[in-house]
Design a protein around this motif. Structure first.
Motif, short mmCIF file in Angstrom:
data_model
loop_
_atom_site.label_atom_id
_atom_site.label_comp_id
_atom_site.label_asym_id
_atom_site.label_seq_id
_atom_site.Cartn_x
_atom_site.Cartn_y
_atom_site.Cartn_z
N PRO A 272 0.79 -1.17 0.17
CA PRO A 272 -0.11 0.16 0.02
C PRO A 272 0.99 1.18 -0.06
CG PRO A 272 0.07 -0.99 2.43
CD PRO A 272 0.65 -1.94 1.36
N ASN B 65 -2.31 5.65 3.31
CA ASN B 65 -3.42 5.05 2.98
C ASN B 65 -4.08 4.44 4.33
OD1 ASN B 65 -3.65 5.69 0.53
ND2 ASN B 65 -3.51 3.64 -0.58
N LEU C 185 -6.66 1.39 5.97
CA LEU C 185 -7.68 -0.03 5.79
C LEU C 185 -8.20 0.04 6.97
CD1 LEU C 185 -8.29 -2.80 4.70
CD2 LEU C 185 -6.42 -3.68 5.95
N SER D 62 -10.42 3.53 1.46
CA SER D 62 -8.99 3.61 1.56
C SER D 62 -8.48 4.73 2.33
CB SER D 62 -8.08 3.52 0.38
OG SER D 62 -8.48 4.52 -0.67
#
Length: 370
Positions: free
Chosen positions: A218, A222, A224, A258
């Protein structure tokens, strides 16, 4: 990033409690922080604050227009008819707020032959300050009702009576806490809440806890988010052993975000999530794709949607019903029109809120969710 960056935060009772815990045990995850803010037995937001409505911290769709609750009620009656109009129906609402949605639903469905006679209401409410408001809201309707503080308690209460069931959950999924992972050096690392050099709450990373490796590294920064929808497992098992349907409407996306979607609302204004623990409503954008997958894991259940709220309400006849309401109340016609526009706006609630249905697989697809 310190909470102090948005101004010196008030030392709420829960802030003191959390700081003491962090000093003793170390940083906690974001999901632990959110659960404490919402459900702490002594200081949790959903334990004691009547937060909904014009004088509260936020306004939900039922508070915007009576048409919303009326359509949900008529939707429930149609689903009941698709079940064969059974003589007993458990109508369940998760997080019923002030009882506005249920009161509007009951008023609209008085015209449906046999529906009210079949009903037993179950309201699942963790906030003791809201229960009296709910009792008052539905008092005018001659239906039996019971309350449970948790979904587990509700499941225990009805598990031995396999009556058909319809579940309504408006703006409930967004209260499910999420673990947040932030991309750092090509890996997703758990995000937590700790203390800065001044002893104030601050976001931090917990490098000893990482997410499963992604297919591709990633990009740093970002996010998650993995929401905990564990509440649904006992409910799904209950639905699987009887004719059942559930409707979930919430702010969210059909795919995982995201970005950081954690938000705090107090006095109908956004504020930093660490500023007022226990005094502000915290929520996440709902990952409907994840919730859909979870629902489909239960044998015997099927899923319809998600579809945008505007599309769902449009298929249920929101414009026609609003037109009749405007004709009956010409002095309020302009206000009613504005309310409906707010619910349906393509750049607002109409697209940002989604509706998803879960049902017994042998039942017909649920209305409005094609």
């Amino acid at each position: 990033m310190s909470a102090a960056s948005g101004g010196t935060p008030p030392e709420t009772p829960l802030a003191s409690k959390l700081k003491d815990r962090i000093r003793r045990e170390g940083p906690i995850s974001v999901s632990e922080y959110v659960r404490a803010c919402l459900y702490d037995p002594d200081c949790g937001y959903y334990r004691r604050k009547p937060a909904i409505g014009a004088g509260g911290d936020f306004i939900t769709a039922p508070e915007i227009s009576q048409v919303f609750g009326e359509l949900i009620g008529l939707w429930s009656a149609v689903v009941w008819q698709h079940m064969g109009s059974p003589p007993r129906l458990d109508l369940v609402e998760l997080g019923p707020g002030r009882g506005t949605l249920m009161a509007d639903a009951l008023r609209a469905t008085r015209i449906v032959p046999g529906f009210h006679q079949a009903l037993h209401l179950h309201l699942v409410e963790s906030n003791v300050t809201l229960v009296p408001l709910q009792r008052t809201a539905i008092a005018a309707h001659d239906v039996s009702a019971s309350w449970s503080e948790t979904i587990e308690a509700f499941v225990d209460a009805v598990g031995g009576t396999p009556a058909p069931m319809i579940v309504i959950a408006n703006e409930f999924l967004d209260t499910c806490a999420a673990d947040q992972y932030e991309a750092h050096n090509g890996e997703f690392v758990l995000r937590g809440v700790g203390l800065d050099a001044d002893g104030e709450l601050t976001f931090t990373l917990l490098p000893d806890r990482r997410a499963e490796p992604a297919q591709a590294p990633p990009r740093d920064g970002n996010f998650l988010e993995i929401q905990d929808f564990g509440f649904f497992r006992p409910l799904a098992r209950l639905m699987a052993d009887r004719p059942a349907a559930a409707l979930f409407i919430d702010y969210g996306s059909a795919s995982a975000a995201s970005a950081d979607t954690l938000q705090a609302v107090r006095g109908q204004k956004s504020e930093p999530p660490l500023r007022s623990p226990g005094e502000a409503d915290l929520s996440f954008q709902v990952d409907f794709a994840r919730f859909r997958r979870l629902a489909l894991e239960t044998p015997g259940l099927a899923v319809d949607g998600p579809v945008p709220q505007g599309q769902f309400l449009g298929q249920l006849g929101v414009v026609e019903r609003a037109s009749r309401l405007m004709a009956a109340n010409p002095a309020k016609a302009a206000a009613i029109e504005l309310q409906i526009q707010r619910l349906m706006a393509p750049t607002g609630m109409g697209s940002r809120f989604l509706a998803l249905g879960v049902r017994s697989a042998y039942l017909a697809p649920l209305p409005g969710l094609a």
